[in-house]
Design an enzyme around this catalytic site. Structure first.
Site, mmCIF file in Angstrom:
data_model
loop_
_atom_site.group_PDB
_atom_site.id
_atom_site.type_symbol
_atom_site.label_atom_id
_atom_site.label_comp_id
_atom_site.label_asym_id
_atom_site.label_seq_id
_atom_site.Cartn_x
_atom_site.Cartn_y
_atom_site.Cartn_z
ATOM 1 N N ASP A 131 -19.862 71.630 -33.966
ATOM 2 C CA ASP A 131 -18.568 72.296 -34.138
ATOM 3 C C ASP A 131 -18.527 73.057 -35.457
ATOM 4 O OD1 ASP A 131 -17.036 71.517 -31.801
ATOM 5 O OD2 ASP A 131 -17.248 69.475 -32.562
ATOM 6 N N HIS B 251 -13.565 76.634 -31.226
ATOM 7 C CA HIS B 251 -12.629 75.914 -30.356
ATOM 8 C C HIS B 251 -11.906 74.738 -31.022
ATOM 9 C CE1 HIS B 251 -16.646 74.167 -29.522
ATOM 10 N NE2 HIS B 251 -16.004 73.025 -29.511
ATOM 11 N N ASP C 298 -17.816 72.714 -24.543
ATOM 12 C CA ASP C 298 -16.705 71.894 -25.037
ATOM 13 C C ASP C 298 -15.308 72.492 -24.913
ATOM 14 O OD1 ASP C 298 -15.624 69.588 -26.139
ATOM 15 O OD2 ASP C 298 -15.885 70.230 -28.209
ATOM 16 N N HIS D 292 -24.398 69.665 -30.129
ATOM 17 C CA HIS D 292 -23.147 70.435 -30.130
ATOM 18 C C HIS D 292 -22.560 70.379 -31.533
ATOM 19 C CE1 HIS D 292 -19.422 72.222 -28.897
ATOM 20 N NE2 HIS D 292 -18.740 71.203 -29.362
HETATM 21 ZN ZN LIG Z 1 -16.718 71.103 -29.857
#
Ligand SMILES: [Zn+2]
Ligand SMILES: *[C@@H]1O[C@H](CO)[C@@H](O)[C@H](O)[C@H]1NC(C)=O
Ligand SMILES: *[C@@H]1O[C@H](CO)[C@@H](O)[C@H](O)[C@H]1NC(C)=O
Length: 992
Positions: free
Chosen positions: A59, A431, A181, A57
């Site tokens: 970001d 996000h 997420d 994951h």
């Molecule tokens: Zn995230």
């Protein structure tokens, strides 16, 4: 995103297509790929099949900037380097063809891909064609769902998915949406994903009470019917909740960042642990199977920025699979395999079950009783506004790229582009970006990227406007008109104002320019005089601009611009000197302020609003409005130690503190505007404004620097209290589109135990919220995403600004305490709420166009001095105004001779008697400067031709059966739109 090469081969094909559906379909690559569902490993029907999904994951900015994450810079903040992850994963995939990996964030993949050799690129293509490396989600980022606007989400998905299609063809098309997420899930996102052709959707976070109930009821997998307007199954999306957020099961994390024991499988060595690992794994698998419906379960083997040294993960996963499956010869009925979300989804589909139907959304999200993630709905209000106006600017920039043609990119003002702002906006949808949950230096980076994008667009806009108008006078941009700063208008004796309207209908807006003269002559494009007024700059505005600009007055007038076009106004100074005494504000509240649509009254004692009337419909409600703040919890509390922070809203008490019971008042009334300036405290002021031609009352609030000298974190709200009998119900929009009903202390799908009376009743507001009873509907249109609630009947509160002294322990590691060079003692934020009052049955007729005008605002540019007489003062890019229900969502250059067009029906079914009807648009009669030669319809994200779009179908336990397909269009050129429908077309065009 790389603009794809426009090969002569494709060009020829386009030229010689005779039908209007004149686009070459995807050619079958020579190596006949086995990607997608065909590439899944076999499963065992009689067994419990465990799908191991290796993933990372990544970001797109959070504790580090997106580029710091890519390179692995600033590992002192967080150890994370995406370039190494992709290097390492590709290397490890090649070592064993059984291995699988999914990749999600195209912003990172694109950065990596650019730097690879041809050999490496071919290797990766091979992995993708064989389904060993699979893209899921595939947008530029994994967008936030609470604070994003649908138009920006569609844009960022389009950009990421186009890169994947251009690079990998159909094997690059993700089948699954993957929002593991984001902190709660919006219904409009599900609707968009369905229309983008995804077969299913998986996420990790939902309210803990909801999850507990769903686990018991085995309802963690469902069919989400994500629109009340679109005909099923158009907005139906199979949705699954992942078992452990997006982490591996306890004890099975083999990343270099984890401490779980590796599989030690040499019996000759110390600490042989295969039996222990297998036993623990089987235990977890059987436990998980109890809370899901089929004999397939999924395990997410990865987490944040994992797989930098992928060998560790894969070496242990290979062994896990081998040893667990070996047990089958001893009677074990568990089968473990490398898999992907789409392979798991395929098995769920094959199970041929019926699934529970979901109609509401997944907001708000709480991870325990006092931990509601409802603060980020408002966190970083200045960044949220900058993101929103950047969207407006990007749409204008893309339109002007199409209307200007090639000269827009390379013209008298140099090389301009929309690409830079597209990328900056795509990154800003992440996000931890527009959500406001990033570290301060990362927030600054998002803003800097947007500003850089603006600069590139400004060159493009200047080129196009000079080409359309025939004037190459330098064009001046003033980005600080909201605080009355614009060096040109402050000093110039003669200048012109160009107003570009990005909407498909003519619009009239008030303009407010900082000036130092006391009288001006203004004429419109036809030379007609325009009524104007000069009023003194308010003290609040002078205070907030802090020495940037020195205008003493504001020049006010109303402008109009044609659809997708501009109009030019000339302004000349008539008189210098101090403001005339008549223009000065009076130091008292008026009894009432009114225009032909609305009347507002004020309480003479307090200076607050006291009523609002709609004069056309002859309805009146009692209405007061004031500012309050919640004392943010510092964690020092007997019930829970949770603090309020960037994510979490947790007030210390349910009663907010009033900032001032009374406001000092100034009143200003003239032919253009009537305004009541309210001053509540040194850090809170407001202007209540009614323009002569407006159906909405404007509340322009200015909040900050929020004082923290008392060591109390503050969450500032504006609260409207009315006589409307709203019975515990209010309404909020989802990502700026369809509206959902919200009930106090209630959730539609489970019996809520409410543990936070304020924070647990907050919902995201992206563009509007309203309360209503049988007679009256009071709607507030916001200028950015904010959180809000209706705690008492008749009341609507919206959180404006937050300043907090503690981190809320969700990882960001900083208190949300924004300062800047200009505001070292705390950020000042200014924004607008637009209020309208209508009967519920016709309210949408006002708030839909109103919200649209706030989302897509005019672009105002200036040129100094006299315009050359040959200058073209007015222009429209449309042949005719579009019907009021139709919104021109996208006009964007695709390739050299193709334009991406999205038409949207902007009303919900049964929302408006007048507008909730099907409408028809003729594509050939759309543009004034372009001939439309061919048209092909695409899916919403423009990565699939509509006629090739097939989705897995799913059966719901209840709810109406999907109806037969929609009726066709009247003709190829005449396309019809039903309520809330968005249709996406690729047009082949020729400049006239
Ligand atoms: Zn995230
Ligand atoms: C799926 O289930 C239905 C009954 O709900 C049945 O009629 C149908 O044949 C099944 N399809 C397959 C492919 O098993
Ligand atoms: C996807 O890309 C291929 C080339 O890789 C192209 O032929 C096709 O038209 C593209 N599809 C869409 C929907 O743009």
């Amino acid at each position: 995103m790389a603009t794809p090469e426009y090969t002569p081969f494709v060009f020829l094909l386009l030229l010689f297509q005779s039908s209007v559906w004149g686009f070459p379909v995807c050619q079958t690559p020579q190596e006949s790929p086995t990607c997608g569902y065909k590439s899944c490993h076999a499963t065992k029907p009689g067994m419990l099949n465990v799908h191991l999904v290796p993933h990372t994951h990544d970001d797109v900015g959070w504790l580090k900037t997106v580029d710091q994450y890519f390179y692995g810079d600033r590992n002192d903040i967080q150890h994370a380097g995406v370039q190494y992850i992709l290097d390492s994963v590709v290397d490890q995939l090649l070592k064993n063809p059984d291995r699988r990996f999914i990749y999600v964030e195209t912003a990172f993949f694109y950065r990596w891909w650019k730097q690879q050799t041809d050999d490496m690129q071919n290797t990766v293509k091979q992995l993708v064609n064989e389904g060993r490396l699979e893209f899921v989600n595939g947008g530029w980022c994994m967008s936030d769902e609470a604070t994003t606007h649908y138009s920006a989400v569609i844009d960022q998905m389009t950009m990421g998915l186009r890169f994947l299609n251009d690079t990998f063809g159909h094997c690059g098309r993700p089948r699954v949406a993957w929002h593991i997420d984001p902190f709660g899930h919006a219904r409009e996102h599900a609707s968009m994903f369905a229309q983008m052709g995804y077969d299913g959707f998986f996420f990790g976070r939902l309210d803990y009470q909801d999850r507990n109930r769903r686990m018991v009821a085995r309802e963690q997998e469902m069919l989400w019917r994500a629109s009340e307007s679109l005909t099923p199954p158009m907005a139906d999306l199979f949705t699954g909740i992942l078992p452990n957020g997006y982490n591996p099961p306890e004890g099975f994390c083999w990343d270099q960042s984890c401490d779980d024991p590796p599989i030690r499988d040499d019996p000759d060595l110390e600490d042989y642990n295969v039996d222990d690992v297998v036993t623990r794994f089987l235990h977890i698998a059987h436990g998980q199977a109890l809370v899901y419906k089929t004999n397939h379960i999924i395990m997410t083997m990865g987490s944040d920025f994992q797989y930098e040294n992928a060998n560790l993960w894969y070496k242990n996963l290979d062994k896990l699979i081998r040893y667990v499956n070996q047990m089958q010869s001893n009677g074990s009925e568990v089968n473990v395999l490398y898999s992907t979300p789409s392979c798991y989804l395929q098995e769920l589909h094959r199970a041929n079950l019926t699934w529970p139907l979901k109609g509401d959304d997944f907001f708000p999200y709480a991870d325990s009783a006092h931990d509601f993630w409802t603060g980020y709905f408002t966190s970083r209000p200045a960044l949220k506004r900058y993101e929103r106006i950047s969207n407006s600017y990007l749409q204008t920039c893309k339109q002007l790229e199409v209307l200007g043609g090639p000269i827009s990119g390379k013209g008298p003002f140099g090389a301009g582009d929309s690409e830079t702002l597209k990328k900056a906006m795509a990154v800003a949808q992440h996000h931890d970006a527009v959500s406001g949950t990033e570290k301060q230096h990362v927030a600054n980076d998002y803003a800097r990227k947007l500003a850089n994008g603006w600069a590139h667009c400004q060159v493009l806009v200047s080129n196009t406007l000079s080409s359309l108008s025939g004037s190459s006078a330098p064009r001046v941009y003033c980005e600080h008109l909201n605080i009355s700063v614009c060096p040109l208008t402050e000093t110039s004796k003669k200048f012109s104002v160009n107003v570009y309207n990005p909407l498909a209908r003519p619009v009239s807006w008030p303009v407010r320019l900082p000036v130092n003269g006391t009288a001006y002559r203004i004429s419109d494009a036809k030379g007609k005089a325009v009524d104007s007024q000069v009023v003194p700059v308010s003290q609040a505005t002078a205070a907030v601009r802090r020495g940037r600009g020195y205008a003493v007055n504001e020049l006010l007038f109303q402008v109009q611009a044609p659809p997708l076009g501009y109009s030019t106004y000339s302004v000349s100074l008539l008189q210098n000197g101090p403001p005339s005494p008549q223009s000065s504000p009076l130091p008292r509240a008026p009894k009432a302020v009114q225009n032909k649509f609305l009347r507002v009254t004020f309480d003479p004692e307090t200076g607050l609003l006291s009523s609002l009337s709609n004069l056309e419909t002859q309805q009146t409600v009692k209405l007061s409005q004031n500012f309050y703040w919640y004392n943010a919890s510092d964690g020092n509390n007997s019930e829970s130690i949770q603090m309020s922070g960037a994510y979490i809203f947790r007030p210390n008490t349910s009663t907010p503190f009033i900032i001032s019971k009374t406001a000092k008042i100034e009143t200003l009334q003239n032919s253009v505007v009537q305004e009541v300036r309210q001053w509540f405290s040194p850090w809170v002021s407001q202007v209540v404004r009614l323009y002569t031609d407006s159906r909405a009352l404007e509340l322009e609030w200015t909040v900050g620097p929020v004082p923290i000298g008392d060591d109390l974190g503050k969450e500032v709200i504006s609260r409207l209290d009315s006589s409307i009998n709203s019975s515990g119900v209010f309404y909020t929009d989802s990502n700026g589109r369809e509206v959902l009903q919200r009930r106090k202390d209630y959730r539609p799908t489970w019996n809520l135990r409410q543990s936070e009376p304020i924070a647990g009743n907050y919902y995201p507001i992206n563009s509007r919220a309203y309360i209503k009873d049988d007679k009256d509907q009071l709607t507030v249109v916001t200028d950015r995403s904010q959180g809000g609630g209706s705690i008492q009947d008749g009341s609507l509160e919206i959180m404006l600004h937050r300043r907090l002294l503690y981190d809320d322990v969700r990882g960001v590691g900083e208190p949300l305490n924004e300062t800047s060079d200009i505001y070292p003692e705390g950020l000042v934020v200014r924004g607008r709420h637009l209020l309208s009052l209508s009967p519920p049955a016709t309210a949408a007729d006002t708030h839909r166009p109103l919200a649209q005008e706030v989302v897509l605002q005019p672009l105002i540019t200036f040129t100094d001095g006299e315009l050359h007489p040959s200058t073209r003062l007015e222009f429209s890019g449309l042949q005719a105004v579009l019907p009021p229900a139709v919104h021109l969502l996208t006009v964007s250059q695709w390739d050299q001779d193709t334009v991406l067009l999205r038409l949207e029906h902007q009303y919900q079914a049964s929302e408006s008697k007048e507008h909730s009807q099907p409408v028809t648009v003729n594509l050939q009669k759309l543009f004034s400067t372009l001939d439309v030669l061919g048209v092909s319809e695409m899916n919403l994200s423009a990565n699939q031709w509509k006629d090739e779009m097939t989705r897995l179908d799913w059966k719901a336990e209840s709810g109406e059966k999907p109806l037969p397909k929609r009726g066709g269009d009247p003709s190829v050129w005449e396309v019809s739109l039903k309520p809330m429908e968005i249709r996406t077309f690729l047009l082949r065009v020729r400049q006239r």
